[in-house]
Design a protein around this motif. Structure first.
Motif, PDB file in Angstrom:
ATOM      1  N   SER A 180      19.656 -18.371   0.796  1.00  0.00           N
ATOM      2  CA  SER A 180      20.187 -17.843   2.127  1.00  0.00           C
ATOM      3  C   SER A 180      21.866 -17.361   0.955  1.00  0.00           C
ATOM      4  N   LYS A 181      22.309 -16.963   0.631  1.00  0.00           N
ATOM      5  CA  LYS A 181      23.779 -16.616   0.094  1.00  0.00           C
ATOM      6  C   LYS A 181      24.006 -15.521  -0.801  1.00  0.00           C
ATOM      7  N   HIS A 182      22.105 -14.541  -0.590  1.00  0.00           N
ATOM      8  CA  HIS A 182      22.245 -13.059  -1.657  1.00  0.00           C
ATOM      9  C   HIS A 182      22.151 -12.170  -0.597  1.00  0.00           C
ATOM     10  N   PHE A 183      21.871 -13.156   1.153  1.00  0.00           N
ATOM     11  CA  PHE A 183      21.600 -12.130   1.704  1.00  0.00           C
ATOM     12  C   PHE A 183      22.822 -10.807   2.057  1.00  0.00           C
ATOM     13  N   PRO A 184      21.967  -9.914   2.330  1.00  0.00           N
ATOM     14  CA  PRO A 184      24.334  -8.704   2.518  1.00  0.00           C
ATOM     15  C   PRO A 184      24.526  -9.292   4.152  1.00  0.00           C
ATOM     16  N   ASN A 185      25.854  -8.697   4.105  1.00  0.00           N
ATOM     17  CA  ASN A 185      26.721  -8.690   5.347  1.00  0.00           C
ATOM     18  C   ASN A 185      26.054  -8.472   6.746  1.00  0.00           C
ATOM     19  N   HIS A 186      25.998  -8.756   7.888  1.00  0.00           N
ATOM     20  CA  HIS A 186      25.500  -9.038   9.269  1.00  0.00           C
ATOM     21  C   HIS A 186      24.698  -9.960   9.226  1.00  0.00           C
ATOM     22  N   SER A 187      23.772 -10.230   7.913  1.00  0.00           N
ATOM     23  CA  SER A 187      22.498 -10.695   7.904  1.00  0.00           C
ATOM     24  C   SER A 187      22.077 -12.826   8.567  1.00  0.00           C
ATOM     25  N   GLN A 188      21.499 -12.503   9.718  1.00  0.00           N
ATOM     26  CA  GLN A 188      20.748 -13.781  10.855  1.00  0.00           C
ATOM     27  C   GLN A 188      20.532 -14.673  10.910  1.00  0.00           C
ATOM     28  N   ILE A 189      19.724 -15.737  10.388  1.00  0.00           N
ATOM     29  CA  ILE A 189      18.707 -16.843  10.148  1.00  0.00           C
ATOM     30  C   ILE A 189      18.558 -17.229  11.737  1.00  0.00           C
ATOM     31  N   THR A 242       0.718  -0.931  -0.333  1.00  0.00           N
ATOM     32  CA  THR A 242       0.045   0.375   0.075  1.00  0.00           C
ATOM     33  C   THR A 242       0.799   1.487   0.230  1.00  0.00           C
ATOM     34  N   ILE A 243       1.982   1.419  -0.008  1.00  0.00           N
ATOM     35  CA  ILE A 243       3.418   2.756   0.389  1.00  0.00           C
ATOM     36  C   ILE A 243       2.627   3.021  -1.287  1.00  0.00           C
ATOM     37  N   THR A 244       2.943   4.820  -0.871  1.00  0.00           N
ATOM     38  CA  THR A 244       2.899   5.720  -2.716  1.00  0.00           C
ATOM     39  C   THR A 244       4.435   5.588  -3.028  1.00  0.00           C
ATOM     40  N   GLY A 245       4.176   5.885  -3.726  1.00  0.00           N
ATOM     41  CA  GLY A 245       5.203   5.931  -4.877  1.00  0.00           C
ATOM     42  C   GLY A 245       6.960   6.241  -4.159  1.00  0.00           C
ATOM     43  N   VAL A 246       6.848   7.263  -3.802  1.00  0.00           N
ATOM     44  CA  VAL A 246       7.768   8.357  -2.178  1.00  0.00           C
ATOM     45  C   VAL A 246       8.076   7.758  -1.580  1.00  0.00           C
ATOM     46  N   PHE A 247       7.100   7.173  -0.924  1.00  0.00           N
ATOM     47  CA  PHE A 247       8.371   6.378   0.510  1.00  0.00           C
ATOM     48  C   PHE A 247       8.404   4.700  -0.550  1.00  0.00           C
ATOM     49  N   PHE A 248       8.136   4.302  -1.175  1.00  0.00           N
ATOM     50  CA  PHE A 248       8.546   3.276  -1.735  1.00  0.00           C
ATOM     51  C   PHE A 248      10.408   3.380  -2.276  1.00  0.00           C
ATOM     52  N   TYR A 249      10.246   4.374  -2.711  1.00  0.00           N
ATOM     53  CA  TYR A 249      11.830   5.263  -3.086  1.00  0.00           C
ATOM     54  C   TYR A 249      12.914   5.169  -2.099  1.00  0.00           C
ATOM     55  N   ILE A 250      12.571   6.230  -1.224  1.00  0.00           N
ATOM     56  CA  ILE A 250      12.653   6.423  -0.036  1.00  0.00           C
ATOM     57  C   ILE A 250      13.046   5.087   0.971  1.00  0.00           C
ATOM     58  N   LYS A 251      12.301   3.750   1.251  1.00  0.00           N
ATOM     59  CA  LYS A 251      12.820   2.657   1.641  1.00  0.00           C
ATOM     60  C   LYS A 251      13.374   0.865   0.655  1.00  0.00           C
ATOM     61  N   SER A 252      13.627   1.192  -0.667  1.00  0.00           N
ATOM     62  CA  SER A 252      14.199   0.830  -1.558  1.00  0.00           C
ATOM     63  C   SER A 252      14.821   1.262  -2.650  1.00  0.00           C
ATOM     64  N   SER A 253      15.551   2.537  -1.636  1.00  0.00           N
ATOM     65  CA  SER A 253      17.300   2.776  -2.996  1.00  0.00           C
ATOM     66  C   SER A 253      17.809   2.070  -2.250  1.00  0.00           C
ATOM     67  N   ASN A 254      18.633   1.723  -2.988  1.00  0.00           N
ATOM     68  CA  ASN A 254      20.254   1.118  -3.625  1.00  0.00           C
ATOM     69  C   ASN A 254      19.675  -0.382  -2.508  1.00  0.00           C
ATOM     70  N   SER A 255      18.871  -0.465  -3.368  1.00  0.00           N
ATOM     71  CA  SER A 255      18.440  -1.673  -3.470  1.00  0.00           C
ATOM     72  C   SER A 255      18.921  -3.297  -3.828  1.00  0.00           C
ATOM     73  N   LYS A 256      20.635  -3.361  -4.243  1.00  0.00           N
ATOM     74  CA  LYS A 256      20.934  -4.372  -5.379  1.00  0.00           C
ATOM     75  C   LYS A 256      21.181  -5.579  -4.247  1.00  0.00           C
ATOM     76  N   VAL A 257      21.279  -6.601  -5.238  1.00  0.00           N
ATOM     77  CA  VAL A 257      21.111  -8.000  -4.125  1.00  0.00           C
ATOM     78  C   VAL A 257      22.470  -8.111  -4.201  1.00  0.00           C
ATOM     79  N   SER A 258      22.994  -8.692  -2.815  1.00  0.00           N
ATOM     80  CA  SER A 258      24.491  -8.784  -2.678  1.00  0.00           C
ATOM     81  C   SER A 258      24.729  -9.703  -3.550  1.00  0.00           C
ATOM     82  N   ASP A 259      26.264  -9.573  -3.586  1.00  0.00           N
ATOM     83  CA  ASP A 259      27.221 -11.249  -4.461  1.00  0.00           C
ATOM     84  C   ASP A 259      26.856 -11.952  -3.301  1.00  0.00           C
TER      85      ASP A 259
END
Length: 381
Positions: free
Chosen positions: A59-68, A18-35
């Motif tokens: 889980s191999k593409h989750f970012p550094n410090h990811s914990q499961i 339900t988020i607006t486009g502006v909010f989506f941009y704020i929270k999803s910028s720099n959202s490149k998948v980790s190596d």
């Protein structure tokens, strides 16, 4: 399978759809998948090569410090497994007592409380919601049908996902989208703006607002805070010692939530609508709750009864999604908040279940892999 996980995605986050486009941009910028990480994962009792390979795959593409943290339940036996990404490598760790925000899995416990009130307080879940509250509600009727507690629990209330204006008011402070929506704001919405969009009971439309209205109503009926109800009627009953909506009570055990780059990010706080996603817990406590569902507990049994059929393969109980799996049923829910992602499944007939908790951000591009891992592990039990 593709459609299945699209449906999962529609449930997972508290407001991503339900988020607006502006909010989506704020929270999803720099959202490149980790190596992809290098695997240093090991097999342990209860987690053979097949399970460990699946854990690495998802889980191999989750970012550094990811914990499961993972719990696997078979009968009354529980096996735990934990992983941590440190720079470019995934390591096996022990984290069964580590606490994560569980997001929308909170709705399961919200409806456990409702089932408890139905059985022990003689609350009628099919009465119009107004009969349980003293404040006047703006509108709970459409096309001759009234919103009930059962409608709120199975997402057939006809209410929107979130109260009108809630997101717009938090644009300048997106980390506090729920914290800034106070109980006064919530009551003002209920009294002056609340109105079903569709006929109550006619269709399922996922609503965090509806879940928040359950916790609000039960608190008003009992004159107890949501946290007090959870502790007295659920967490103490099932020996869930490290579960709470109050982060400060368990802060020494809480794993820090991470953003898309693996940096520490603030977790959401709830000033109202706590039943939508405020609980923190760990795989140890949630595994105990799953095992409790294998018993003849009358409250949990009532909660699992289907109350609305979505299609021949999927229905909804009180807080549970229910999928038909051959001759059994899988009861499940997932959750996602800022900095955390979770999934829980149980099968009472075969007495098995899986819990997966993580500090993966709800806005990370591959956050749904937590669901896929959970369902994969369930399928190989």
């Amino acid at each position: 399978m593709k459609t299945f996980f699209i449906i999962l995605g529609s449930l997972v986050a508290l407001f991503i759809i339900t988020i607006t486009g502006v909010f989506f941009y704020i929270k999803s910028s720099n959202s490149k998948v980790s190596d992809p990480a290098i695997s240093n994962l090991i097999t342990i009792d209860g987690f053979d090569t097949t399970k460990v390979d699946s854990i690495y795959k998802y889980s191999k593409h989750f970012p550094n410090h990811s914990q499961i943290a993972i719990g696997i339940i078979k009968g009354d036996s529980i096996s735990y497994y934990g992983i941590l990404r440190d720079t470019d490598t995934l390591h096996t760790i022990s984290n069964k007592d580590s606490v994560f925000q569980i997001g929308s899995i909170t709705k399961v416990f919200n409806s456990t409380l409702l089932a408890d009130f139905i059985i022990n307080e003689n609350i009628d879940p099919k009465k119009p919601i107004q009969e349980h509250l003293d404040i006047p509600l703006n509108s709970i009727e459409k096309e001759g049908s009234f919103i009930t507690l059962e409608n709120l629990s199975n997402h057939t209330s006809g209410l929107p996902r979130l109260p009108d204006g809630m997101l717009a008011s938090s644009m300048l402070d997106p980390d506090k989208v729920y914290e800034n929506f106070t109980e006064d704001n919530f009551e003002d919405y209920l009294k002056n703006k609340m109105q079903p969009i569709t006929k109550p009971g006619s269709k399922m439309a996922y609503s965090n607002l509806g879940a928040g209205l359950i916790s609000y109503t039960l608190s008003k009926i009992s004159n107890n805070e949501f946290e007090e109800l959870l502790q007295n009627r659920i967490f103490q009953k099932y020996n869930m010692k490290n579960s709470s909506t109050l982060r400060e009570n368990i802060s020494n055990l809480v794993v820090k939530g991470r953003d898309n780059q693996g940096n520490i990010t603030p977790s959401w706080k709830f000033s109202s609508m706590r039943g939508a996603g405020a609980i923190y817990s760990n795989v140890e406590d949630l595994s105990k709750f799953i095992i409790a569902n294998f018993s003849n507990d009358t409250v949990l049994g009532l909660q699992r009864k289907p109350t609305f059929e979505i299609n021949p393969e999927r229905s909804v109980g009180l807080g549970w999604m229910i999928d038909k799996k051959n001759d059994a049923k899988w009861y499940w829910h997932n959750g996602a908040t800022q900095g955390y992602r979770s999934c829980m499944i149980l099968d009472t007939k075969n007495k098995k279940g899986v819990v997966v908790l993580s500090n993966i951000n709800a806005f990370y591009p591959e956050h749904q892999k937590i669901d896929k891992l959970c369902f994969k592990l369930m399928s190989v039990l």
